[in-house]
Write an enzyme that holds these catalytic residues in place. Structure first.
Site, PDB file in Angstrom:
ATOM      1  N   ASP A   1      80.063 -42.463 -21.093  1.00  0.00           N
ATOM      2  CA  ASP A   1      78.761 -42.787 -21.676  1.00  0.00           C
ATOM      3  C   ASP A   1      77.651 -42.255 -20.757  1.00  0.00           C
ATOM      4  O   ASP A   1      77.670 -42.498 -19.548  1.00  0.00           O
ATOM      5  CB  ASP A   1      78.680 -44.327 -21.790  1.00  0.00           C
ATOM      6  CG  ASP A   1      77.527 -44.803 -22.637  1.00  0.00           C
ATOM      7  OD1 ASP A   1      77.073 -44.039 -23.503  1.00  0.00           O
ATOM      8  OD2 ASP A   1      77.087 -45.961 -22.436  1.00  0.00           O
TER       9      ASP A   1
ATOM     10  N   SER B   1      75.122 -54.382 -25.014  1.00  0.00           N
ATOM     11  CA  SER B   1      74.382 -55.637 -24.790  1.00  0.00           C
ATOM     12  C   SER B   1      75.017 -56.829 -25.514  1.00  0.00           C
ATOM     13  O   SER B   1      75.042 -57.938 -24.978  1.00  0.00           O
ATOM     14  CB  SER B   1      72.924 -55.475 -25.235  1.00  0.00           C
ATOM     15  OG  SER B   1      72.286 -54.536 -24.407  1.00  0.00           O
TER      16      SER B   1
HETATM   17  P1  13P Z   1      72.931 -51.601 -26.385  1.00  0.00           P
HETATM   18  O1  13P Z   1      72.147 -51.901 -25.145  1.00  0.00           O
HETATM   19  O2  13P Z   1      72.097 -51.787 -27.622  1.00  0.00           O
HETATM   20  O3  13P Z   1      74.208 -52.359 -26.469  1.00  0.00           O
HETATM   21  O4  13P Z   1      73.315 -50.034 -26.345  1.00  0.00           O
HETATM   22  C1  13P Z   1      74.427 -49.592 -25.620  1.00  0.00           C
HETATM   23  C2  13P Z   1      74.480 -48.102 -25.517  1.00  0.00           C
HETATM   24  O5  13P Z   1      73.783 -47.367 -26.167  1.00  0.00           O
HETATM   25  C3  13P Z   1      75.449 -47.549 -24.568  1.00  0.00           C
HETATM   26  O6  13P Z   1      75.342 -46.151 -24.473  1.00  0.00           O
HETATM   27  O1  G3H Z   2      73.489 -47.289 -22.266  1.00  0.00           O
HETATM   28  C1  G3H Z   2      73.836 -47.902 -21.267  1.00  0.00           C
HETATM   29  C2  G3H Z   2      74.962 -48.882 -21.306  1.00  0.00           C
HETATM   30  O2  G3H Z   2      74.533 -50.128 -21.772  1.00  0.00           O
HETATM   31  C3  G3H Z   2      75.623 -48.960 -19.968  1.00  0.00           C
HETATM   32  O3  G3H Z   2      74.901 -49.743 -19.093  1.00  0.00           O
HETATM   33  O4  G3H Z   2      74.754 -48.290 -17.054  1.00  0.00           O
HETATM   34  O5  G3H Z   2      74.445 -50.780 -16.893  1.00  0.00           O
HETATM   35  O6  G3H Z   2      76.706 -49.821 -17.349  1.00  0.00           O
HETATM   36  P1  G3H Z   2      75.217 -49.650 -17.496  1.00  0.00           P
HETATM   37 ZN    ZN Z   3      73.346 -45.414 -24.665  1.00  0.00          ZN
END
Ligand code: 13P
Ligand code: G3H
Ligand code: ZN
Length: 309
Positions: free
Chosen positions: A82, A257
């Site tokens: 991610d 989240s």
């Molecule tokens: P949320 O904060 O809405 O869960 O989004 C997560 C996300 O986009 C991770 O890449």
């Molecule tokens: O988009 C971000 C995700 O919620 C990951 O969050 O970088 O705190 O693990 P993090």
């Molecule tokens: Zn994201």
């Protein structure tokens, strides 16, 4: 059972009018809660790992947990990076067993985003890995960086971006945002479906990704606040809007989240009711159960991917 890429998943999702949930994982209970839900609902799954997760849990532990989930469930699971910030982190995940990476060049000027994304795609495709790119920037908090305003995706750029880079999917900005505070108090939640529709017309059959797509489920926020938390004004994307997006070109919906909230609400409740407990298994069991139930709800109400594994 080995990891799958998202290619087949997205093709079926696009044609079937549903989306795959991409859930962020940071530890064993989160992996187990999500995969138990997917197994019960027979849903395909993307488990995604951020730079923060790799720092917290270490790459090797997360890969081994996902391998255990594959063996345990027999489900089609993709392991995805991610928000890859640069070529090196993408390469490290591709070489380290991931089946999909995101290169997030959305904050760079357009041409720079193209050349960085293209470099990652060339490397990834050589190793059988797929790549998600991003055009447009979400508001909200991400990796300690707070972006105030959305920079909505310009539909006029998407075709050129996809052609020049060779990406396999594209994240776009239509008004979703990261974190638990997605709209200001009193602001009516809304998404730019006009942009999504325009993008879909210009890229027929091409999988679109939505980040920042937690609904910040009100029951969890209420529970957090009831048991000593302080999250006033936490609000997310309404489930019906996400469902509408999933029926169209959106094939991947990112959720982190809501996992955090489900877990935190359960742990806070547990300690309020059992203040003398000090065995982590006692409070992590309800946390894992809360994740499982929440993910099942997402699969059925939002993603529409039950029985698609
Ligand atoms: P949320 O904060 O809405 O869960 O989004 C997560 C996300 O986009 C991770 O890449
Ligand atoms: O988009 C971000 C995700 O919620 C990951 O969050 O970088 O705190 O693990 P993090
Ligand atoms: Zn994201």
């Amino acid at each position: 059972m080995t990891l799958v890429t998202t290619t087949e998943m997205f093709k079926k999702a696009y044609e079937g009018g549903y989306a795959i949930g991409a859930f962020n994982v940071n530890n064993m209970e989160i992996v187990q809660g999500i995969t138990e839900a997917a197994r019960e609902e027979k849903a395909p799954l993307i488990l995604q790992v951020s730079a923060g997760a790799r720092k917290y849990a270490k790459h090797v532990y997360l890969v081994k947990l996902v391998e255990a989930a594959l063996e345990d469930t027999g489900l089609p699971i993709a392991l995805h990076l991610d928000h890859g910030a640069d070529f090196e982190v993408c390469k490290s995940c591709i070489d380290g067993g991931f089946s999909s990476v995101m290169i997030d060049g959305s904050h760079f000027p357009y041409e720079e985003n193209i050349s960085l994304t293209k470099k990652v795609v060339e490397y990834a495709h050589g190793k059988g890995c797929v790549v998600e790119g991003e055009l447009g920037q979400l508001a909200g908090v991400e990796d300690d960086v707070n972006v105030e305003q959305h920079s909505y995706t310009d539909p006029g750029q998407v075709q050129d971006f996809v052609e020049q880079t060779g990406v396999d999917s594209l994240a776009i900005a239509i008004g979703t945002s990261h974190g638990a505070y997605k709209f200001k108090p009193g602001q009516k939640p809304q998404l730019r479906f006009d942009i999504l529709d325009d993008v879909a017309k210009r890229l027929p059959g091409f999988p679109i990704v939505l980040h920042g797509s937690s609904s910040v489920i009100p029951e969890f926020v209420e529970k957090v606040n009831k048991y000593g938390g302080d999250m006033p004004n936490a609000v997310g994307i309404p489930e019906d809007m996400l469902r509408q997006a999933a029926r169209g070109a959106v094939c991947k919906i990112n959720i982190d989240s809501d996992l955090r909230l489900a877990m935190t609400a359960a742990v806070r409740e547990h300690f309020a009711l059992h203040p003398a407990d000090f065995d982590p298994r006692q409070y992590l069991t309800p946390a894992r159960d809360a994740i499982r139930e929440m993910v099942k709800r997402k699969i059925v109400n939002v993603l529409g991917c039950a029985n698609k594994a």
